[in-house]
Design a protein around this motif. Sequence first.
Motif, PDB file in Angstrom:
ATOM      1  N   TYR A  24      36.508 -28.239  23.815  1.00  0.00           N
ATOM      2  CA  TYR A  24      37.201 -28.410  25.091  1.00  0.00           C
ATOM      3  C   TYR A  24      38.338 -29.427  25.027  1.00  0.00           C
ATOM      4  O   TYR A  24      39.348 -29.262  25.705  1.00  0.00           O
ATOM      5  CB  TYR A  24      36.227 -28.741  26.231  1.00  0.00           C
ATOM      6  N   GLU A  25      38.217 -30.457  24.191  1.00  0.00           N
ATOM      7  CA  GLU A  25      39.318 -31.420  24.092  1.00  0.00           C
ATOM      8  C   GLU A  25      40.534 -30.788  23.419  1.00  0.00           C
ATOM      9  O   GLU A  25      41.672 -31.028  23.827  1.00  0.00           O
ATOM     10  CB  GLU A  25      38.876 -32.685  23.350  1.00  0.00           C
ATOM     11  N   LYS A  26      40.307 -29.955  22.413  1.00  0.00           N
ATOM     12  CA  LYS A  26      41.412 -29.256  21.745  1.00  0.00           C
ATOM     13  C   LYS A  26      42.073 -28.273  22.712  1.00  0.00           C
ATOM     14  O   LYS A  26      43.297 -28.182  22.781  1.00  0.00           O
ATOM     15  CB  LYS A  26      40.886 -28.521  20.505  1.00  0.00           C
ATOM     16  N   VAL A  27      41.266 -27.556  23.476  1.00  0.00           N
ATOM     17  CA  VAL A  27      41.788 -26.613  24.468  1.00  0.00           C
ATOM     18  C   VAL A  27      42.637 -27.365  25.498  1.00  0.00           C
ATOM     19  O   VAL A  27      43.736 -26.930  25.852  1.00  0.00           O
ATOM     20  CB  VAL A  27      40.626 -25.842  25.151  1.00  0.00           C
ATOM     21  N   GLY A  28      42.133 -28.505  25.945  1.00  0.00           N
ATOM     22  CA  GLY A  28      42.885 -29.320  26.912  1.00  0.00           C
ATOM     23  C   GLY A  28      44.210 -29.786  26.345  1.00  0.00           C
ATOM     24  O   GLY A  28      45.239 -29.765  27.042  1.00  0.00           O
ATOM     25  N   GLN A  29      44.192 -30.188  25.091  1.00  0.00           N
ATOM     26  CA  GLN A  29      45.426 -30.666  24.445  1.00  0.00           C
ATOM     27  C   GLN A  29      46.438 -29.530  24.321  1.00  0.00           C
ATOM     28  O   GLN A  29      47.626 -29.713  24.583  1.00  0.00           O
ATOM     29  CB  GLN A  29      45.091 -31.241  23.072  1.00  0.00           C
ATOM     30  N   GLU A  30      45.981 -28.358  23.931  1.00  0.00           N
ATOM     31  CA  GLU A  30      46.891 -27.212  23.786  1.00  0.00           C
ATOM     32  C   GLU A  30      47.499 -26.814  25.130  1.00  0.00           C
ATOM     33  O   GLU A  30      48.700 -26.568  25.224  1.00  0.00           O
ATOM     34  CB  GLU A  30      46.147 -26.025  23.171  1.00  0.00           C
ATOM     35  N   LEU A  31      46.668 -26.778  26.166  1.00  0.00           N
ATOM     36  CA  LEU A  31      47.181 -26.417  27.490  1.00  0.00           C
ATOM     37  C   LEU A  31      48.154 -27.482  27.996  1.00  0.00           C
ATOM     38  O   LEU A  31      49.160 -27.165  28.632  1.00  0.00           O
ATOM     39  CB  LEU A  31      46.030 -26.216  28.477  1.00  0.00           C
ATOM     40  N   ARG A  32      47.859 -28.748  27.662  1.00  0.00           N
ATOM     41  CA  ARG A  32      48.754 -29.849  28.038  1.00  0.00           C
ATOM     42  C   ARG A  32      50.127 -29.679  27.382  1.00  0.00           C
ATOM     43  O   ARG A  32      51.157 -29.899  28.013  1.00  0.00           O
ATOM     44  CB  ARG A  32      48.123 -31.189  27.629  1.00  0.00           C
ATOM     45  N   HIS A  33      50.158 -29.258  26.117  1.00  0.00           N
ATOM     46  CA  HIS A  33      51.429 -29.010  25.417  1.00  0.00           C
ATOM     47  C   HIS A  33      52.203 -27.881  26.089  1.00  0.00           C
ATOM     48  O   HIS A  33      53.424 -27.964  26.259  1.00  0.00           O
ATOM     49  CB  HIS A  33      51.194 -28.668  23.946  1.00  0.00           C
ATOM     50  N   ARG A 105      33.916 -35.589  31.653  1.00  0.00           N
ATOM     51  CA  ARG A 105      32.887 -35.181  30.687  1.00  0.00           C
ATOM     52  C   ARG A 105      32.687 -36.222  29.595  1.00  0.00           C
ATOM     53  O   ARG A 105      31.561 -36.483  29.170  1.00  0.00           O
ATOM     54  CB  ARG A 105      33.297 -33.835  30.070  1.00  0.00           C
ATOM     55  N   VAL A 106      33.783 -36.816  29.108  1.00  0.00           N
ATOM     56  CA  VAL A 106      33.678 -37.778  28.011  1.00  0.00           C
ATOM     57  C   VAL A 106      33.610 -39.231  28.501  1.00  0.00           C
ATOM     58  O   VAL A 106      33.538 -40.138  27.680  1.00  0.00           O
ATOM     59  CB  VAL A 106      34.828 -37.615  26.987  1.00  0.00           C
ATOM     60  N   GLY A 107      33.637 -39.425  29.822  1.00  0.00           N
ATOM     61  CA  GLY A 107      33.528 -40.786  30.350  1.00  0.00           C
ATOM     62  C   GLY A 107      34.787 -41.604  30.130  1.00  0.00           C
ATOM     63  O   GLY A 107      34.730 -42.766  29.749  1.00  0.00           O
ATOM     64  N   ARG A 108      35.923 -40.989  30.397  1.00  0.00           N
ATOM     65  CA  ARG A 108      37.212 -41.648  30.190  1.00  0.00           C
ATOM     66  C   ARG A 108      37.961 -41.648  31.520  1.00  0.00           C
ATOM     67  O   ARG A 108      37.822 -40.734  32.319  1.00  0.00           O
ATOM     68  CB  ARG A 108      37.990 -40.863  29.127  1.00  0.00           C
ATOM     69  N   ILE A 109      38.772 -42.685  31.731  1.00  0.00           N
ATOM     70  CA  ILE A 109      39.585 -42.765  32.940  1.00  0.00           C
ATOM     71  C   ILE A 109      40.982 -43.259  32.552  1.00  0.00           C
ATOM     72  O   ILE A 109      41.127 -44.085  31.654  1.00  0.00           O
ATOM     73  CB  ILE A 109      38.941 -43.686  34.004  1.00  0.00           C
ATOM     74  N   ALA A 110      41.976 -42.723  33.232  1.00  0.00           N
ATOM     75  CA  ALA A 110      43.363 -43.113  32.957  1.00  0.00           C
ATOM     76  C   ALA A 110      43.706 -44.378  33.747  1.00  0.00           C
ATOM     77  O   ALA A 110      43.296 -44.538  34.892  1.00  0.00           O
ATOM     78  CB  ALA A 110      44.309 -41.989  33.344  1.00  0.00           C
ATOM     79  N   ALA A 111      44.469 -45.249  33.115  1.00  0.00           N
ATOM     80  CA  ALA A 111      44.929 -46.468  33.772  1.00  0.00           C
ATOM     81  C   ALA A 111      46.404 -46.679  33.451  1.00  0.00           C
ATOM     82  O   ALA A 111      46.849 -46.416  32.336  1.00  0.00           O
ATOM     83  CB  ALA A 111      44.123 -47.670  33.300  1.00  0.00           C
ATOM     84  N   LYS A 133      35.147 -52.602  32.154  1.00  0.00           N
ATOM     85  CA  LYS A 133      34.013 -53.242  32.835  1.00  0.00           C
ATOM     86  C   LYS A 133      33.975 -52.819  34.310  1.00  0.00           C
ATOM     87  O   LYS A 133      32.913 -52.514  34.848  1.00  0.00           O
ATOM     88  CB  LYS A 133      34.150 -54.760  32.710  1.00  0.00           C
ATOM     89  N   LEU A 134      35.149 -52.776  34.960  1.00  0.00           N
ATOM     90  CA  LEU A 134      35.228 -52.367  36.361  1.00  0.00           C
ATOM     91  C   LEU A 134      34.840 -50.908  36.565  1.00  0.00           C
ATOM     92  O   LEU A 134      34.144 -50.572  37.521  1.00  0.00           O
ATOM     93  CB  LEU A 134      36.654 -52.559  36.896  1.00  0.00           C
ATOM     94  N   SER A 135      35.294 -50.046  35.669  1.00  0.00           N
ATOM     95  CA  SER A 135      35.093 -48.607  35.854  1.00  0.00           C
ATOM     96  C   SER A 135      33.814 -48.085  35.227  1.00  0.00           C
ATOM     97  O   SER A 135      33.312 -47.039  35.627  1.00  0.00           O
ATOM     98  CB  SER A 135      36.279 -47.844  35.268  1.00  0.00           C
ATOM     99  N   GLY A 136      33.320 -48.776  34.222  1.00  0.00           N
ATOM    100  CA  GLY A 136      32.160 -48.286  33.493  1.00  0.00           C
ATOM    101  C   GLY A 136      32.511 -47.118  32.581  1.00  0.00           C
ATOM    102  O   GLY A 136      31.640 -46.378  32.135  1.00  0.00           O
ATOM    103  N   LYS A 137      33.813 -46.929  32.332  1.00  0.00           N
ATOM    104  CA  LYS A 137      34.276 -45.827  31.491  1.00  0.00           C
ATOM    105  C   LYS A 137      35.248 -46.340  30.449  1.00  0.00           C
ATOM    106  O   LYS A 137      35.782 -47.434  30.572  1.00  0.00           O
ATOM    107  CB  LYS A 137      34.989 -44.768  32.343  1.00  0.00           C
TER     108      LYS A 137
END
Length: 179
Positions: A24-33, A105-111, A133-137
């Motif tokens: 799914y991360e590869k699919v996301g990257q390809e669609l992002r491109h 899904r991977v516990g990541r957040i954009a900042a 620490k604030l986000s837990g991600k």
Amino acid sequence: MSAGSLARRYAKALMQLGEEQKNYEKVGQELRHLAKAMATSAELATTLSNPVFPRDDRRKVLEALLLKIGASVTVKNFSLLLLDRERVSAIPAISRELDVMIDERVGRIAAEVTSATLLNPSQEADIRKQLEKLSGKKVDMKVAQNPELLGGVVAKLGDVVYDGSLRTQLQQIRDSLAG
């Protein structure tokens, strides 16, 4: 159906495919491109999404673009399905929705962190640590510089803004003195 729910529905289907195939991360990257290519070229976006152009011609353009970005069979078939359903213009919105799902899904957040002066690596690491620490991600941080802040840092974590800039603090003091 609203554009947001349409994009979410397609993104959810693509996410499920990616999870089944464990890519799914590869699919996301390809669609992002693909979405980025459409966003940077209005001519490309118009050509792909305008039914005035014959579908076979649009398909050739899309297939060439997919080949250039090295798209997997999943993303290729998905994109061609969108073309057949006259929904290619939704690719940028689908990509954004898919990115949100992948991050969740991977516990990541954009900042987005903006500072008055250039931050050194140690300062960036400290800010990242505090935001995690604030986000837990895990924080995917983009850093920018804006001298108009005068001093301090403004951090946007997801939809929440933490404003520690000197400019805002001075404005708050001015407002409290005026009130």
